[in-house]
Scaffold this active site. Structure first.
Site, PDB file in Angstrom:
ATOM      1  N   ASP A   1       0.797  -1.409   0.024  1.00  0.00           N
ATOM      2  CA  ASP A   1      -0.091   0.045  -0.184  1.00  0.00           C
ATOM      3  C   ASP A   1       0.849   1.397  -0.094  1.00  0.00           C
ATOM      4  OD1 ASP A   1      -2.343   1.576  -0.217  1.00  0.00           O
ATOM      5  OD2 ASP A   1      -2.796   1.235   1.780  1.00  0.00           O
TER       6      ASP A   1
ATOM      7  N   ASP B   1       1.330   2.466   8.512  1.00  0.00           N
ATOM      8  CA  ASP B   1      -0.232   1.794   8.092  1.00  0.00           C
ATOM      9  C   ASP B   1       0.134   0.464   7.232  1.00  0.00           C
ATOM     10  OD1 ASP B   1      -2.625   1.503   7.849  1.00  0.00           O
ATOM     11  OD2 ASP B   1      -3.120   3.111   6.446  1.00  0.00           O
TER      12      ASP B   1
ATOM     13  N   ASN C   1       0.683   7.097   3.073  1.00  0.00           N
ATOM     14  CA  ASN C   1       1.112   6.382   4.152  1.00  0.00           C
ATOM     15  C   ASN C   1       2.727   6.482   4.462  1.00  0.00           C
ATOM     16  OD1 ASN C   1      -1.229   4.972   4.494  1.00  0.00           O
ATOM     17  ND2 ASN C   1      -0.851   3.235   2.979  1.00  0.00           N
TER      18      ASN C   1
ATOM     19  N   THR D   1      -4.407   0.444  -3.465  1.00  0.00           N
ATOM     20  CA  THR D   1      -5.216   1.918  -3.802  1.00  0.00           C
ATOM     21  C   THR D   1      -5.371   2.180  -5.101  1.00  0.00           C
ATOM     22  OG1 THR D   1      -4.397   2.693  -1.661  1.00  0.00           O
ATOM     23  CG2 THR D   1      -4.807   4.502  -3.405  1.00  0.00           C
TER      24      THR D   1
ATOM     25  N   LYS E   1       1.901   4.872  -0.811  1.00  0.00           N
ATOM     26  CA  LYS E   1       1.328   6.053  -1.622  1.00  0.00           C
ATOM     27  C   LYS E   1       1.753   7.018  -0.519  1.00  0.00           C
ATOM     28  CE  LYS E   1      -3.004   4.978   0.449  1.00  0.00           C
ATOM     29  NZ  LYS E   1      -4.458   4.852   0.473  1.00  0.00           N
TER      30      LYS E   1
HETATM   31  N1  ATP Z   1       3.243   7.436  14.093  1.00  0.00           N
HETATM   32  C1  ATP Z   1       2.333   8.257  13.733  1.00  0.00           C
HETATM   33  N2  ATP Z   1       2.793   9.493  13.826  1.00  0.00           N
HETATM   34  C2  ATP Z   1       2.089  10.791  13.401  1.00  0.00           C
HETATM   35  N3  ATP Z   1       0.814  10.621  12.667  1.00  0.00           N
HETATM   36  C3  ATP Z   1       0.097   9.226  12.580  1.00  0.00           C
HETATM   37  C4  ATP Z   1       1.032   8.247  13.039  1.00  0.00           C
HETATM   38  N4  ATP Z   1       0.323   7.000  12.630  1.00  0.00           N
HETATM   39  C5  ATP Z   1      -0.752   7.701  12.035  1.00  0.00           C
HETATM   40  N5  ATP Z   1      -0.637   8.704  12.063  1.00  0.00           N
HETATM   41  C6  ATP Z   1      -1.884   9.601  11.367  1.00  0.00           C
HETATM   42  O1  ATP Z   1      -2.944   8.942  11.578  1.00  0.00           O
HETATM   43  C7  ATP Z   1      -3.649   8.743  10.307  1.00  0.00           C
HETATM   44  C8  ATP Z   1      -4.279   7.456  10.216  1.00  0.00           C
HETATM   45  O2  ATP Z   1      -3.167   6.429  10.550  1.00  0.00           O
HETATM   46  P1  ATP Z   1      -3.440   4.865   9.745  1.00  0.00           P
HETATM   47  O3  ATP Z   1      -3.112   5.113   8.372  1.00  0.00           O
HETATM   48  O4  ATP Z   1      -2.289   3.958  10.363  1.00  0.00           O
HETATM   49  O5  ATP Z   1      -4.841   4.423  10.258  1.00  0.00           O
HETATM   50  P2  ATP Z   1      -5.704   3.517   9.885  1.00  0.00           P
HETATM   51  O6  ATP Z   1      -6.885   3.367  10.565  1.00  0.00           O
HETATM   52  O7  ATP Z   1      -4.804   2.155   9.372  1.00  0.00           O
HETATM   53  O8  ATP Z   1      -6.058   4.176   8.177  1.00  0.00           O
HETATM   54  P3  ATP Z   1      -6.562   3.298   7.264  1.00  0.00           P
HETATM   55  O9  ATP Z   1      -7.959   2.919   7.398  1.00  0.00           O
HETATM   56  O10 ATP Z   1      -6.498   4.436   6.228  1.00  0.00           O
HETATM   57  O11 ATP Z   1      -5.882   2.229   6.772  1.00  0.00           O
HETATM   58  C9  ATP Z   1      -2.382   8.778   9.501  1.00  0.00           C
HETATM   59  O12 ATP Z   1      -2.819   8.992   8.113  1.00  0.00           O
HETATM   60  C10 ATP Z   1      -1.447   9.700   9.918  1.00  0.00           C
HETATM   61  O13 ATP Z   1      -1.930  11.040   9.584  1.00  0.00           O
END
Ligand code: ATP
Length: 628
Positions: free
Chosen positions: A380, A398, A385, A446, A382
């Site tokens: 994934d 992610d 991420n 994606t 992009k």
């Molecule tokens: N370690 C981190 N430090 C700062 N921001 C973070 C971090 N991890 C995640 N984020 C923020 O939180 C958002 C969501 O995180 P992540 O993509 O891991 O969640 P997700 O629930 O897996 O989302 P998705 O459903 O798209 O897979 C990221 O796009 C980023 O903006």
């Protein structure tokens, strides 16, 4: 160097205390077998690597889902991201997650409804409606902070829904099939914690642990089973001088929530401060009920597994993972620079120079090389991420779509004469062999980044990550992706059919022939001929576009763009404002209910017992060298 955007810097993480990044020792969390040795393939890799010019794998380091498998709109993140596109651009990018077995013979079909993309495994199709409209918003749809849309446009837009509709990118329906199957390769095997677990010894050697010891090993990825002997009671553990894995030492009440900084379909990400140490972390909180509902349990377990196993400067660092009855918690390094996607969006033309693109591509390659070596396909890649560390270096995040390979081989060496590095005359490391024959058949990725073989549904390998790298480099240079069509079908048809074109209009970025050659080679439709298909990352690293790249030194180089620092460490200036209404009360968790699933989760058996699919979730604290 460009001061690009603001950030909140004083996230005093352990890494930052040591400098910018985790210690650069060889992989600090390596797999080890019961006899206390690193898996041969990993050992060999480093042995070879240390005598070559290549950087060691740790030398350097979404999903746009709007609908779940039930068809409801979701993912605030996705809504926000869509909001960042100008209406005129009308960009739609979505994450597609579907289950195994996905023959898409009529991929060229122009009829969305007749196309299996849209109704895979019987799930409700999420499609790009011809009229550009989108399904209604979820109850907790955030206030849209519309970046990239002029104030006039915003003012002229009568209501936010309309604006959102204009800007929204389409997302698809994630669906992980076989929720509770536990076949090899599907799910990590769990160590029997009661039986003489392995622990790390000083000096990194392994031995049998005191069963009462706090330190213990974790689940073994099936990818490593060859190193342990098939079906043996092998276990993954971590042998390292710099990382110690212990029983989890914190719980939800150990942290103060500062602010929500991200939201996915089952997860919310908070900036938190640990009460005891005052350190800042990013805490991803995943709702068990949502995971059950959306068949995402395996993905969450895999994400923990990958984060806990990985130790690389360009991969986000995990410090703690634990659970309560309602939630899984992943406590990670806080990347105060926010998403690379946002950085790109704020640039003129949403693009960066070729030199800058080369820098970020190199860091991504180093991270992918490491993941492949560890037996993971990322799947994934992009800009959304890729997070930015306070220093401006990247951190991949992610991993919920990543796939763990079956038993892999050892990295091997390709002598210079028979195809090693022609530019240096040095042998090349073949990291593809670690993951070589592993094929998986999920329909995942994606939309604009999906590789042809994924669309065709004939199974895919780690080569998909090289395809996505090609798309990423293109997007960094041109502010758009090369195969984007007016709807999903058009995009997929273009991915399968069209050669990559480079914009040549007057305002377009001037790109060198070497760069174009690299992109073309990464975007070869036949995965067996694609750059990276022969020897993995080494193929890509030795492309002449990277001739000047000092692989071993990338993490010490100054990134082309440095995130702005906020005044206080908790100024989340590089993050969007996320509506806090449905915020999780992390401190209010009952400490006696630190596992299991809620009674109303639908997992009760006729006897009134509860199946606990999160039993295998590892609650650990990872101590990194230099931690207090
Ligand atoms: N370690 C981190 N430090 C700062 N921001 C973070 C971090 N991890 C995640 N984020 C923020 O939180 C958002 C969501 O995180 P992540 O993509 O891991 O969640 P997700 O629930 O897996 O989302 P998705 O459903 O798209 O897979 C990221 O796009 C980023 O903006």
């Amino acid at each position: 160097m460009t001061q690009l955007f603001a950030s909140s810097p004083s996230a005093v993480t352990n890494n930052e205390k040591r400098g910018n990044f985790p210690a650069l020792s060889l992989p600090s969390r390596k797999h080890s077998n019961e006899s206390g040795h690193l898996p041969t393939r990993i050992k060999n890799f480093f042995r070879i690597n240390s005598s070559s010019s290549h950087s060691p794998p740790n030398a350097s380091g979404s999903t746009e889902r709007e609908r779940d498998s039930h068809g409801s709109v979701k993912n605030e993140k996705s809504a926000f991201r869509q909001s960042r596109f100008l209406p005129g651009i009308g960009r739609n990018r979505s994450t597609t997650v579907a289950s195994e077995g996905n023959p898409l013979d009529d991929a060229m079909s122009p009829t969305a409804s007749a196309n299996p993309y849209f109704a895979h495994q019987g799930q409700p199709a999420l499609r790009h409606r011809n009229d550009g409209s989108v399904p209604s918003s979820p109850p907790d749809t955030p206030e849209l902070q519309v970046t990239g849309v002029s104030a006039v446009e915003q003012a002229n837009t009568t209501n936010k829904e309309e604006l959102a509709r204009k800007l929204r990118r389409v997302a698809s329906a994630p669906n992980a099939q076989g929720l509770f199957t536990s076949g090899q390769g599907d799910r990590p095997q769990t160590a029997d914690l009661g039986k003489e677990p392995l622990v790390e010894q000083s000096g990194g050697s392994m031995g049998l642990a005191d069963p009462n010891s706090e330190e213990y090993n974790l689940a073994v990825p099936s990818s490593l089973s060859s190193d342990f002997g098939s079906n043996a009671s092998f276990r993954r553990t971590y042998s390292s001088n710099s990382i110690k894995v212990r029983n989890v030492e914190v719980g939800p009440a150990s942290f103060d929530k500062i602010k929500m900084i991200g939201k996915g379909d089952v997860g919310k990400v908070y900036l938190v401060r640990e009460k005891k140490s005052s350190r800042l972390y990013a805490m991803k909180v995943l709702s068990k009920k949502e995971m059950i509902k959306r068949n995402k349990i395996k993905r969450a377990l895999a994400e923990q597994e990958i984060l806990a196993t990985s130790n690389h400067p360009f991969i986000v660092t995990l410090y703690h993972s634990f659970q309560s009855e309602d939630y899984l918690y992943l406590c990670m390094e806080y990347c105060s620079g926010g998403e690379f996607f946002r950085t790109l969006q704020t640039r003129p033309g949403k693009s960066i120079s070729e030199d800058a693109a080369r820098f970020y591509a190199a860091e991504v390659i180093a991270a992918l090389e490491y993941l492949h070596l560890m037996g993971f396909i990322y799947r994934d890649l992009k800009p959304e991420n890729i997070l930015l560390h306070q220093s401006g270096h990247i951190m991949l995040s992610d991993f919920d779509l990543s796939k763990q390979s079956g038993p892999g081989g050892a990295p091997t060496m390709i002598p210079a004469r028979s195809g090693g590095n022609s530019t240096t005359g040095l042998p090349t490391i073949d990291t593809k062999s670690c993951i070589a024959d592993f094929r998986t058949n999920s329909f995942v990725g994606t939309e604009e980044y999906i590789a042809p073989e994924v669309i065709k549904g004939c199974g895919h390998t780690s080569a998909v990550d090289w395809w996505t790298l090609g798309i990423l480099i293109y997007e960094m240079l041109y502010g758009t992706t090369p195969f984007k069509g007016k709807n999903r079908n058009a995009t997929f048809a273009s991915i399968l059919r069209d050669e990559v074109n480079f914009p040549e209009h007057s305002g377009a970025q001037q790109t060198s022939n070497l760069c174009k050659s690299l992109i073309r080679k990464l975007l070869i439709k036949d995965e067996t001929k694609r750059l990276g298909a022969r020897a993995g990352a080494s193929d890509v690293k030795t492309h002449p576009f990277f001739r000047q790249t000092q692989w071993a030194l990338i993490r010490h180089m100054k990134p082309p763009m440095i995130p702005h620092q906020g005044r206080a460490g908790t100024d989340t200036v590089n993050f969007r404002n996320v509506k806090e209404s449905a915020s999780v009360d992390i401190g209010g968790t009952d400490p006696t209910r630190m596992k299991g699933v809620p009674m109303d989760s639908g997992l009760a058996t006729p006897n009134g017992e509860l199946n606990d699919p999160f039993e295998e979730f590892n609650s650990v604290t990872l101590h990194h060298e230099g931690d207090m």
